[in-house]
Design a protein around this motif. Structure first.
Motif, mmCIF file in Angstrom:
data_model
loop_
_atom_site.group_PDB
_atom_site.id
_atom_site.type_symbol
_atom_site.label_atom_id
_atom_site.label_comp_id
_atom_site.label_asym_id
_atom_site.label_seq_id
_atom_site.Cartn_x
_atom_site.Cartn_y
_atom_site.Cartn_z
ATOM 1 N N VAL A 1 0.710 -11.475 -20.538
ATOM 2 C CA VAL A 1 0.825 -11.931 -19.160
ATOM 3 C C VAL A 1 0.407 -10.815 -18.206
ATOM 4 O O VAL A 1 -0.268 -11.035 -17.206
ATOM 5 C CB VAL A 1 2.278 -12.378 -18.871
ATOM 6 C CG1 VAL A 1 2.447 -12.687 -17.390
ATOM 7 C CG2 VAL A 1 2.621 -13.603 -19.696
ATOM 8 N N HIS A 2 0.795 -9.587 -18.531
ATOM 9 C CA HIS A 2 0.456 -8.430 -17.719
ATOM 10 C C HIS A 2 -0.882 -7.873 -18.202
ATOM 11 O O HIS A 2 -0.985 -7.343 -19.300
ATOM 12 C CB HIS A 2 1.545 -7.362 -17.867
ATOM 13 C CG HIS A 2 1.206 -6.050 -17.236
ATOM 14 N ND1 HIS A 2 0.946 -5.909 -15.895
ATOM 15 C CD2 HIS A 2 1.084 -4.807 -17.770
ATOM 16 C CE1 HIS A 2 0.684 -4.639 -15.630
ATOM 17 N NE2 HIS A 2 0.758 -3.953 -16.754
ATOM 18 N N ARG A 3 -1.938 -8.013 -17.388
ATOM 19 C CA ARG A 3 -3.288 -7.653 -17.816
ATOM 20 C C ARG A 3 -3.849 -6.419 -17.114
ATOM 21 O O ARG A 3 -4.902 -5.930 -17.488
ATOM 22 C CB ARG A 3 -4.246 -8.825 -17.588
ATOM 23 C CG ARG A 3 -3.837 -10.097 -18.330
ATOM 24 C CD ARG A 3 -4.897 -11.157 -18.173
ATOM 25 N NE ARG A 3 -4.519 -12.397 -18.860
ATOM 26 C CZ ARG A 3 -5.373 -13.345 -19.200
ATOM 27 N NH1 ARG A 3 -6.651 -13.221 -18.925
ATOM 28 N NH2 ARG A 3 -4.962 -14.446 -19.809
ATOM 29 N N VAL A 4 -3.213 -5.936 -16.074
ATOM 30 C CA VAL A 4 -3.716 -4.763 -15.351
ATOM 31 C C VAL A 4 -3.639 -3.535 -16.244
ATOM 32 O O VAL A 4 -2.653 -3.321 -16.945
ATOM 33 C CB VAL A 4 -2.897 -4.554 -14.063
ATOM 34 C CG1 VAL A 4 -3.148 -3.168 -13.481
ATOM 35 C CG2 VAL A 4 -3.261 -5.609 -13.033
ATOM 36 N N ARG A 5 -4.707 -2.725 -16.231
ATOM 37 C CA ARG A 5 -4.784 -1.547 -17.089
ATOM 38 C C ARG A 5 -4.434 -0.256 -16.351
ATOM 39 O O ARG A 5 -4.456 0.817 -16.942
ATOM 40 C CB ARG A 5 -6.189 -1.428 -17.682
ATOM 41 C CG ARG A 5 -6.631 -2.661 -18.453
ATOM 42 C CD ARG A 5 -7.892 -2.418 -19.237
ATOM 43 N NE ARG A 5 -9.006 -2.017 -18.385
ATOM 44 C CZ ARG A 5 -10.231 -1.760 -18.843
ATOM 45 N NH1 ARG A 5 -10.482 -1.853 -20.144
ATOM 46 N NH2 ARG A 5 -11.203 -1.415 -18.023
ATOM 47 N N GLY A 6 -4.119 -0.345 -15.090
ATOM 48 C CA GLY A 6 -3.765 0.840 -14.319
ATOM 49 C C GLY A 6 -4.516 0.880 -12.999
ATOM 50 O O GLY A 6 -5.123 -0.107 -12.573
ATOM 51 N N VAL A 7 -4.472 2.021 -12.359
ATOM 52 C CA VAL A 7 -5.107 2.203 -11.053
ATOM 53 C C VAL A 7 -6.580 2.526 -11.243
ATOM 54 O O VAL A 7 -6.924 3.441 -11.980
ATOM 55 C CB VAL A 7 -4.414 3.326 -10.262
ATOM 56 C CG1 VAL A 7 -5.164 3.612 -8.966
ATOM 57 C CG2 VAL A 7 -2.968 2.950 -9.969
ATOM 58 N N ASP A 8 -7.456 1.769 -10.574
ATOM 59 C CA ASP A 8 -8.882 2.109 -10.541
ATOM 60 C C ASP A 8 -9.118 3.171 -9.471
ATOM 61 O O ASP A 8 -9.739 4.186 -9.717
ATOM 62 C CB ASP A 8 -9.724 0.868 -10.249
ATOM 63 C CG ASP A 8 -11.213 1.162 -10.295
ATOM 64 O OD1 ASP A 8 -11.804 1.027 -11.379
ATOM 65 O OD2 ASP A 8 -11.776 1.531 -9.245
ATOM 66 N N HIS A 9 -8.609 2.907 -8.253
ATOM 67 C CA HIS A 9 -8.679 3.911 -7.204
ATOM 68 C C HIS A 9 -7.683 3.596 -6.098
ATOM 69 O O HIS A 9 -7.267 2.454 -5.930
ATOM 70 C CB HIS A 9 -10.093 4.031 -6.610
ATOM 71 C CG HIS A 9 -10.586 2.803 -5.911
ATOM 72 N ND1 HIS A 9 -11.255 1.785 -6.569
ATOM 73 C CD2 HIS A 9 -10.519 2.417 -4.608
ATOM 74 C CE1 HIS A 9 -11.572 0.826 -5.715
ATOM 75 N NE2 HIS A 9 -11.144 1.194 -4.519
ATOM 76 N N ALA A 10 -7.275 4.621 -5.394
ATOM 77 C CA ALA A 10 -6.544 4.498 -4.136
ATOM 78 C C ALA A 10 -7.479 4.974 -3.042
ATOM 79 O O ALA A 10 -8.212 5.953 -3.228
ATOM 80 C CB ALA A 10 -5.273 5.335 -4.157
ATOM 81 N N ALA A 11 -7.482 4.292 -1.898
ATOM 82 C CA ALA A 11 -8.478 4.580 -0.864
ATOM 83 C C ALA A 11 -7.817 4.812 0.489
ATOM 84 O O ALA A 11 -6.804 4.183 0.821
ATOM 85 C CB ALA A 11 -9.483 3.428 -0.761
ATOM 86 N N PHE A 12 -8.442 5.709 1.277
ATOM 87 C CA PHE A 12 -7.938 6.079 2.590
ATOM 88 C C PHE A 12 -9.121 6.373 3.517
ATOM 89 O O PHE A 12 -10.197 6.745 3.053
ATOM 90 C CB PHE A 12 -7.069 7.346 2.510
ATOM 91 C CG PHE A 12 -5.949 7.259 1.520
ATOM 92 C CD1 PHE A 12 -4.707 6.782 1.896
ATOM 93 C CD2 PHE A 12 -6.149 7.654 0.199
ATOM 94 C CE1 PHE A 12 -3.674 6.695 0.969
ATOM 95 C CE2 PHE A 12 -5.122 7.565 -0.716
ATOM 96 C CZ PHE A 12 -3.878 7.089 -0.340
ATOM 97 N N PRO A 13 -8.937 6.269 4.835
ATOM 98 C CA PRO A 13 -9.980 6.730 5.755
ATOM 99 C C PRO A 13 -9.912 8.240 5.906
ATOM 100 O O PRO A 13 -8.863 8.855 5.669
ATOM 101 C CB PRO A 13 -9.603 6.039 7.075
ATOM 102 C CG PRO A 13 -8.110 5.925 6.994
ATOM 103 C CD PRO A 13 -7.779 5.688 5.535
ATOM 104 N N THR A 14 -11.012 8.855 6.268
ATOM 105 C CA THR A 14 -11.022 10.277 6.595
ATOM 106 C C THR A 14 -11.662 10.474 7.956
ATOM 107 O O THR A 14 -12.659 9.833 8.286
ATOM 108 C CB THR A 14 -11.757 11.118 5.538
ATOM 109 O OG1 THR A 14 -11.814 12.484 5.999
ATOM 110 C CG2 THR A 14 -13.177 10.637 5.294
ATOM 111 N N PHE A 15 -11.072 11.360 8.751
ATOM 112 C CA PHE A 15 -11.634 11.714 10.040
ATOM 113 C C PHE A 15 -12.460 12.989 9.939
ATOM 114 O O PHE A 15 -13.202 13.326 10.856
ATOM 115 C CB PHE A 15 -10.518 11.904 11.071
ATOM 116 C CG PHE A 15 -9.608 10.724 11.191
ATOM 117 C CD1 PHE A 15 -9.999 9.608 11.907
ATOM 118 C CD2 PHE A 15 -8.378 10.712 10.566
ATOM 119 C CE1 PHE A 15 -9.173 8.501 12.012
ATOM 120 C CE2 PHE A 15 -7.541 9.622 10.667
ATOM 121 C CZ PHE A 15 -7.933 8.510 11.387
ATOM 122 N N ASP A 16 -12.296 13.708 8.834
ATOM 123 C CA ASP A 16 -12.989 14.984 8.655
ATOM 124 C C ASP A 16 -13.489 15.063 7.216
ATOM 125 O O ASP A 16 -12.822 15.633 6.344
ATOM 126 C CB ASP A 16 -12.026 16.142 8.958
ATOM 127 C CG ASP A 16 -12.729 17.491 8.973
ATOM 128 O OD1 ASP A 16 -13.850 17.594 8.430
ATOM 129 O OD2 ASP A 16 -12.156 18.454 9.518
#
Length: 225
Positions: free
Chosen positions: A12-27
């Motif tokens: 039932v649980h098919r996710v294998r983990g984190v592919d990426h975490a994303a954020f904006p950057t100002f610099d």
């Protein structure tokens, strides 16, 4: 991760983990120095997006660092857009977002979960579409296919599958792209056009060194003509 044997039902649980975490950057210059130069996370992928998205969406660069175990940390840099003018304290910028901040900027901060194949991706689409939080977008990117929704807290969630392996040449392209991004954002009025022009210059500047590291490359090219 081991795959299921033929005929064995998927869990039932098919996710294998984190592919990426994303954020904006100002610099982006400081971001690259911190993650690449200080923490030693290599740049492994980048996307140059010009004329993308809904009306008034700015051009942007989406770039990724390899943080180990197949996980990545990603950032967005939007040309010509800042939530509140002077970003001398970018760490506080998120808390100071004014009313009416565009959705694209809010959604740049998200997490992407990885699944193994199209069957798994479509299974999560089915589950979401039958819930209170149906899929809002399904997008075929350069190397991945993703579905998107917002969770009950308003955070964007991406579930993604890899379409093909990323070639070493693409990693090199990403490194040149981010080198060009750092150069143009160190000056005035950075833009996608300036980035692409600077990237072309870097390719020419580094071509001779690259050829010198590839014995027989020039001869092989002549044989193809």
């Amino acid at each position: 991760m081991s795959r299921n044997s033929p005929g064995q039902a998927k869990p039932v649980h098919r996710v294998r983990g984190v592919d990426h975490a994303a954020f904006p950057t100002f610099d982006p210059n400081a971001t690259v120095r911190f993650y690449r130069d200080v923490l030693k996370f290599p740049i492994v992928h980048s996307i140059c997006a010009a004329g993308w998205g809904p009306e008034r969406h700015p051009d942007f660069i989406h770039f990724f660092f390899d943080i180990g175990n197949g996980d990545r940390l990603a950032f967005f840099y939007y040309f010509g857009w800042s939530p509140q003018g002077d970003q001398t304290a970018p760490g506080d910028a998120w808390a100071r977002l004014p009313h009416g901040t565009p959705e694209f900027f809010k959604n740049s901060r998200h997490i992407a979960l990885n699944v193994g194949d199209e069957e798994d991706l479509l299974e999560y689409r089915r589950r979401l579409d039958e819930s209170q939080w149906p899929v809002e977008m399904q997008v075929m990117h350069e190397t991945i296919e993703s579905i998107y929704t917002h969770d009950p807290n308003g955070y964007m969630l991406e579930i993604t599958r890899q379409l093909r392996p990323v070639a070493p040449q693409e990693d090199l392209d990403a490194q040149l792209t981010i080198a060009a991004l750092c150069d143009v954002t160190a000056g005035e009025a950075p833009s996608m056009d300036k980035l692409l022009t600077r990237k072309a210059e870097l390719i020419v500047e580094r071509a001779a060194a690259w050829e010198a590291e590839q014995p027989g490359w020039r001869e092989a090219q002549r044989e193809l003509i």
